[in-house]
Design an enzyme around this catalytic site. Structure first.
Site, PDB file in Angstrom:
ATOM      1  N   GLU A   1       2.470   9.249   8.827  1.00  0.00           N
ATOM      2  CA  GLU A   1       2.458   9.623   7.400  1.00  0.00           C
ATOM      3  C   GLU A   1       1.028   9.592   6.886  1.00  0.00           C
ATOM      4  O   GLU A   1       0.271   8.696   7.280  1.00  0.00           O
ATOM      5  CB  GLU A   1       3.338   8.659   6.602  1.00  0.00           C
ATOM      6  CG  GLU A   1       4.800   8.789   7.010  1.00  0.00           C
ATOM      7  CD  GLU A   1       5.722   7.783   6.319  1.00  0.00           C
ATOM      8  OE1 GLU A   1       5.263   7.097   5.378  1.00  0.00           O
ATOM      9  OE2 GLU A   1       6.886   7.691   6.718  1.00  0.00           O
TER      10      GLU A   1
ATOM     11  N   HIS B   1       7.930  10.009   1.582  1.00  0.00           N
ATOM     12  CA  HIS B   1       8.177   8.554   1.529  1.00  0.00           C
ATOM     13  C   HIS B   1       8.339   8.107   0.067  1.00  0.00           C
ATOM     14  O   HIS B   1       7.545   7.294  -0.438  1.00  0.00           O
ATOM     15  CB  HIS B   1       7.051   7.788   2.221  1.00  0.00           C
ATOM     16  CG  HIS B   1       7.465   6.405   2.651  1.00  0.00           C
ATOM     17  ND1 HIS B   1       7.036   5.809   3.810  1.00  0.00           N
ATOM     18  CD2 HIS B   1       8.280   5.498   2.071  1.00  0.00           C
ATOM     19  CE1 HIS B   1       7.548   4.605   3.919  1.00  0.00           C
ATOM     20  NE2 HIS B   1       8.326   4.384   2.866  1.00  0.00           N
TER      21      HIS B   1
ATOM     22  N   ARG C   1      12.246   3.928   8.583  1.00  0.00           N
ATOM     23  CA  ARG C   1      10.882   4.139   9.067  1.00  0.00           C
ATOM     24  C   ARG C   1      10.930   5.246  10.120  1.00  0.00           C
ATOM     25  O   ARG C   1      11.850   5.302  10.933  1.00  0.00           O
ATOM     26  CB  ARG C   1      10.327   2.867   9.711  1.00  0.00           C
ATOM     27  CG  ARG C   1       9.938   1.790   8.718  1.00  0.00           C
ATOM     28  CD  ARG C   1       8.730   2.203   7.864  1.00  0.00           C
ATOM     29  NE  ARG C   1       8.274   1.145   6.984  1.00  0.00           N
ATOM     30  CZ  ARG C   1       8.654   0.994   5.714  1.00  0.00           C
ATOM     31  NH1 ARG C   1       9.513   1.822   5.161  1.00  0.00           N
ATOM     32  NH2 ARG C   1       8.161   0.008   4.985  1.00  0.00           N
TER      33      ARG C   1
HETATM   34  C1  DGY Z   1       9.207  -0.240   1.410  1.00  0.00           C
HETATM   35  O1  DGY Z   1       9.272  -0.906   0.392  1.00  0.00           O
HETATM   36  O2  DGY Z   1       9.194  -0.744   2.540  1.00  0.00           O
HETATM   37  C2  DGY Z   1       9.089   1.233   1.229  1.00  0.00           C
HETATM   38  O3  DGY Z   1       9.459   1.940   2.342  1.00  0.00           O
HETATM   39  C3  DGY Z   1       7.681   1.576   0.846  1.00  0.00           C
HETATM   40  O4  DGY Z   1       6.848   1.339   1.939  1.00  0.00           O
END
Ligand code: DGY
Length: 326
Positions: A266, A285, A237
């Protein structure tokens, strides 16, 4: 009577059909201003919610007095206030396991892309600037045999270690809450303190969840420990990293490059300084974003939601405390 389910993510036709068999479904397939308005209108009668990439805070969930379950189509659960959900006994489920290998593939793609300067050099060819054999100014660095440092040795961390160890002959260092003897044995991995790992690894890969403890974990002090030839990869993250400090570390040559799939905000702002830097590979992402894996995640979320609405414990329940209270 059928339960009311609000989807804020479109599902494939077979999954939609499955949900329709069991529930009254409202689909909000775009979370723009109009979509958010529709969501607010649908929440008062909702028993279940299914979707991703939306912060479901108390202000929104207070609108849903009948809510029993939320099935997140993600492994990360940083969009939810677990204490709030526990207080309301709302079951939260996620989609681990099915995305592990795909997300580790993304991590390795970023390792290779940054080390071998793939995007920068592919852009050079595309721009018609490949006029003679390239020389040292365009050389990259090896991946095989280099030291892979993994911060956060969960499922995705392990899948990265597997690729590094078996595929690329990389010594593996890792840092996590506690030592993992099974991982050490399988991948000949060695536990390090965070500061030792940052100093010793050629590739530093973040695979940690975002929590109150990990927010801002990597900042100026941590980048200062890394070596000028080391490469930073983030597939966890964005908020685990102080992005301003990262930009500064890249500008100052404290680290060689960064491969980033996640960002503080994002979508990433189009004028982000990160996009001015040739030694940054930025992806939108895409950790789990393949056709196969996104379908598997959606299926897993539907299973979790239907189980919860049928009064069963979902296979991937996140907040066991809410279940105990049932
Ligand atoms: C997750 O599955 O947490 C990915 O990062 C998509 O948000």
């Amino acid at each position: 009577m059928k339960k009311q389910v609000v989807l804020y993510k479109k599902l494939s036709a077979p999954l939609m059909a499955r949900l329709h068999e069991q529930a009254q479904v409202t689909l909000i397939d775009n979370l723009n201003a109009e979509g958010l308005k529709l969501l607010r209108e649908a929440l008062p009668s909702a028993h279940g919610l299914l979707g991703a990439s939306l912060k479901l805070d108390a202000e929104l969930l207070d609108l849903a007095p009948h809510l029993k379950a939320i099935a997140s189509v993600s492994v990360g659960v940083d969009n939810y206030d677990i204490d709030y959900l526990n207080r309301r006994q709302i079951l939260l489920s996620n989609t681990p396991d099915v995305l592990t290998e795909t997300t580790a593939d993304t991590g390795f793609a970023l390792i290779l892309a940054t080390a071998r300067r793939l995007v920068e050099l592919a852009n050079l060819v595309r721009a018609g600037q490949w006029s003679r054999n390239i020389g040292p100014a365009h050389f990259g660095s090896d991946v095989h045999g280099k030291t892979l440092g993994i911060i956060g040795m969960g499922r995705i961390g392990e899948a990265l270690a597997q690729r590094g160890h078996f595929g690329f002959g990389m010594p593996i260092l890792y840092h996590s809450h506690s030592a993992k003897p099974a991982v050490e044995q399988r991948f000949n991995a060695q536990y390090r303190s965070l500061s030792d790992l940052l100093q010793q690894a050629d590739f530093v890969c973040l695979t940690l969840p975002l929590t109150a403890e990990t927010e801002g974990l990597i900042g100026a002090e941590q980048f200062a420990l890394m070596r000028p030839e080391s490469i930073f990869i983030n597939i966890s993250r964005g908020k685990v990293v102080d992005e301003t400090a990262l930009i500064e570390a890249l500008r100052q040559g404290q680290i060689r490059a960064a491969g980033l799939d996640v960002f503080e905000r994002e979508p990433l702002a189009h004028d982000s300084p990160l996009l001015q830097l040739n030694n940054v590979v930025a992806t939108p992402h895409i950790g789990s974003a393949t056709h196969e894996t996104r379908e598997a995640m959606a299926r897993c979320a539907v299973d979790n939601l239907l189980a919860a609405l049928a009064g069963e414990r979902p296979a991937n329940l996140v907040n066991g405390q809410a279940w105990k209270a049932h």
